[in-house]
Enzyme design. Structure first.
Site, short mmCIF file in Angstrom:
data_model
loop_
_atom_site.label_atom_id
_atom_site.label_comp_id
_atom_site.label_asym_id
_atom_site.label_seq_id
_atom_site.Cartn_x
_atom_site.Cartn_y
_atom_site.Cartn_z
N ARG A 21 0.65 -1.25 -0.03
CA ARG A 21 0.01 0.08 0.00
C ARG A 21 1.00 1.51 -0.11
O ARG A 21 0.43 2.20 -0.74
CB ARG A 21 -0.89 0.06 1.17
CG ARG A 21 -2.01 1.07 1.23
CD ARG A 21 -2.90 1.02 2.36
NE ARG A 21 -3.75 2.00 2.26
CZ ARG A 21 -5.12 2.05 1.90
NH1 ARG A 21 -5.37 1.21 0.96
NH2 ARG A 21 -6.07 3.00 2.05
N ARG A 86 16.59 -27.38 4.99
CA ARG A 86 16.32 -26.44 6.08
C ARG A 86 17.20 -25.41 6.36
O ARG A 86 17.81 -25.21 7.62
CB ARG A 86 16.00 -27.50 7.38
CG ARG A 86 14.92 -28.54 7.13
CD ARG A 86 13.51 -28.08 6.52
NE ARG A 86 13.05 -27.13 7.78
CZ ARG A 86 11.93 -26.87 7.55
NH1 ARG A 86 11.14 -26.82 6.34
NH2 ARG A 86 11.22 -26.16 8.42
N SER A 113 27.72 -19.17 7.18
CA SER A 113 26.56 -18.54 6.53
C SER A 113 26.41 -16.82 7.00
O SER A 113 25.96 -16.27 6.07
CB SER A 113 25.36 -19.22 7.40
OG SER A 113 25.32 -20.57 6.80
N HIS A 160 1.27 24.78 26.87
CA HIS A 160 0.20 23.89 27.44
C HIS A 160 -1.03 23.87 26.73
O HIS A 160 -1.94 23.56 27.13
CB HIS A 160 -0.09 24.47 28.90
CG HIS A 160 1.17 24.70 29.64
ND1 HIS A 160 1.96 23.89 30.41
CD2 HIS A 160 1.73 26.12 29.81
CE1 HIS A 160 2.80 24.12 30.86
NE2 HIS A 160 2.92 25.54 30.85
N SER A 290 -15.16 12.34 4.90
CA SER A 290 -16.09 11.54 5.66
C SER A 290 -17.11 10.80 4.85
O SER A 290 -17.70 11.56 3.90
CB SER A 290 -16.56 12.40 6.63
OG SER A 290 -17.62 11.51 7.53
N ARG A 304 -2.05 9.49 8.98
CA ARG A 304 -1.15 8.28 8.41
C ARG A 304 0.17 8.36 9.15
O ARG A 304 0.81 7.27 9.71
CB ARG A 304 -1.16 8.30 7.30
CG ARG A 304 -0.28 7.04 6.65
CD ARG A 304 -0.18 7.25 4.94
NE ARG A 304 -1.53 7.01 4.13
CZ ARG A 304 -1.71 7.24 3.07
NH1 ARG A 304 -0.76 7.40 2.29
NH2 ARG A 304 -2.79 7.16 2.47
#
EC number: 4.3.2.2
Length: 485
Positions: A21, A86, A113, A160, A290, A304
């Protein structure tokens, strides 16, 4: 599950929204399987080239064969090999050897590895920073332009989240920029501090390479140096276990978490300003705020950023805990965790920087709303100026203070209890006691006289600190960004 022979429906499987996305193609590729395994093959090539140059019996033909197959990866074969063995590294050793039969005997010679695994991670982290830094510089540059444009525009300051002395729109933006400049320095330092794991062997002692070179320590050291240079690093860690220290990952994710905190603060400020109708993020012509309230203009981009920044800030807990529980030379309980947190941190940082760039390129300012809010609060802030003016005109400070106290409380009652406008100045005008300064009231209420050195601070800060920090990124500063979603 798709039936045998049927094409799998990708919509029937979970996909991380970070990639599907939001993320840029460049950052998604940086953490892709193709980048990872292609880098493994390049590391095997670098090792073979360095070993050959130091006298091991490796032929030019073997080197050429490896060079010709760096990106010729049979992912299906590798998956089948891994299912059988594996072991992901050995699966790819076999897959690479299958298309390089002449070089098969010398691929991964003397290595463990983590030679490909950890070194690739370090390359990917370095490249990830190189993708993020220009994006961060662009955001700083866009906000710097905004700050410069609005350096002189008075705005109500808040402490504040209560009305305080005036600032300017540009000066407030400089608070955001200063945090991001710290992040720019932090990311640069974290990138530049990265070293290569290098050629260290199974437990970091280089024993296998010392055996290959028949006890010649100088050749082992030169091998480490050569491979490090081929990978584009200036230095390698002098000591490692099987892995490079996982404290390195803490440092990497800590600076990204700090960036997340900066962006969360900036975008929270923008969301609050949107509520005040002073400043808004861009809102496209056909955008819907909306589904139920057509009039709404929700700050969804800033939301976001805040949402993803919270995720980014929490990810640093993963490497903290991983580093704490690495037993002796290493345990494998780091692997699965690092596959997730390292990639997600960079992908998330990439997304929120792109989103913030989009926001910063289209910020909308509403001067009349800002002016109205100043008019509501400035009369109270001007009381000290009025007292000083009255004293200069021959009045008594204590008498003036009491008069203003009474009038200001009356005006406050109109605002708070009746919902009316602040009429404090009208009350001062109507009181004969203040007649000596009635003609000065307009000048005493000039908002620009309440902003102090804010405009000068903006100019000096942008000239001396911000613009110079952006010089290394000038060639990558152009072009606006459009968000896909």
């Amino acid at each position: 599950m798709a039936a045998p022979g049927e094409e799998e429906d990708v919509m029937a499987r979970y996909r991380s929204p970070l990639v599907s996305r939001y993320a840029s193609a460049e950052m998604a590729y940086n953490f892709s399987e193709r980048k990872k395994f292609g880098t493994w093959r390049r590391l095997w090539l670098y090792l073979a080239q360095a070993e050959k140059s130091l006298g091991l019996p490796i032929t030019d033909e073997q080197i050429r064969e490896m060079e010709a197959n760096l990106d010729n990866i049979d992912f299906k074969m590798a998956a089948e090999e891994e299912k059988k063995l594996r072991h992901d590294v050995m699966a790819h050793v076999h897959t690479f050897a299958h298309c390089c039969p002449k070089a098969a005997a010398i691929i991964h010679l003397g290595a463990t590895s983590c030679y490909v695994g950890d070194n690739t991670d370090l390359i990917v982290l370095r490249d990830g920073f190189n993708l993020l830094l220009p994006k961060l510089a662009r955001v700083i540059g866009r906000l710097a332009d905004f700050a410069e444009k609005y350096a002189d525009m008075p705005a109500l300051g808040f402490t504040h989240y209560q009305p305080a002395q005036l600032t300017t729109v540009g000066k407030r933006c400089c608070l955001w920029i200063q945090d991001l400049c710290m992040d720019l320095q932090n990311l640069e330092r974290a990138r530049d501090d990265l070293r290569f794991r290098g050629v260290k062997g199974t437990t970091g002692t280089q024993a296998s390479f010392l055996q290959l070179f028949e006890g010649d320590h100088s050749k082992v050291e030169e091998l480490d140096r050569l491979v490090t240079a081929k990978a584009g690093f200036k230095r390698a860690y002098m000591v490692t276990g099987q892995t490079y220290s996982r404290k390195v990952d803490i440092g990497v994710l800590a600076v990204l978490a700090s960036l997340g905190a900066s962006i969360h603060k900036i975008c929270t400020d923008i969301r609050l300003l949107a509520n005040l109708k002073e400043i808004e993020e861009p809102f496209e012509k056909d955008q819907i705020g909306s589904s139920a309230m057509p009039y709404k203009r929700n700050p969804m981009r800033s939301e976001r950023c805040c949402s993803l920044a919270r995720h980014l800030m929490t990810l640093v807990m993963d490497p903290l805990q991983t580093a704490a529980v690495q037993w002796f030379e290493r345990t494998l309980d780091d692997s699965a965790n690092r596959r997730v947190c390292l990639a997600e941190a960079f992908l998330t940082a990439d997304i929120i920087l792109s989103t913030l760039q989009n926001v910063s390129e289209g910020l909308v300012v509403y001067p009349k709303v800002i002016e109205r809010r100043i008019r509501q609060e400035l009369p109270f802030m001007a009381t000290e100026n009025i007292i000083m003016a009255m004293v200069k005109a021959g009045g008594n400070r204590q008498d003036c203070h009491e008069k203003i106290r009474v009038l200001s409380q009356q005006a406050a009652a109109v605002v708070k209890q009746e919902g009316g406008d602040n009429d404090f100045i009208a009350r001062v005008r109507a009181d004969p006691y203040f007649s000596p300064i009635h003609k000065q009231l307009e000048s005493l209420l000039d908002p620009s006289s309440f902003t102090g050195r804010a405009p000068q601070q903006v100019a000096k800060f942008l000239k001396e600190e911000v613009r110079p920090a952006l010089i290394p990124y000038q060639s990558k500063m152009g072009g606006k960004i459009e968000l896909a979603l």
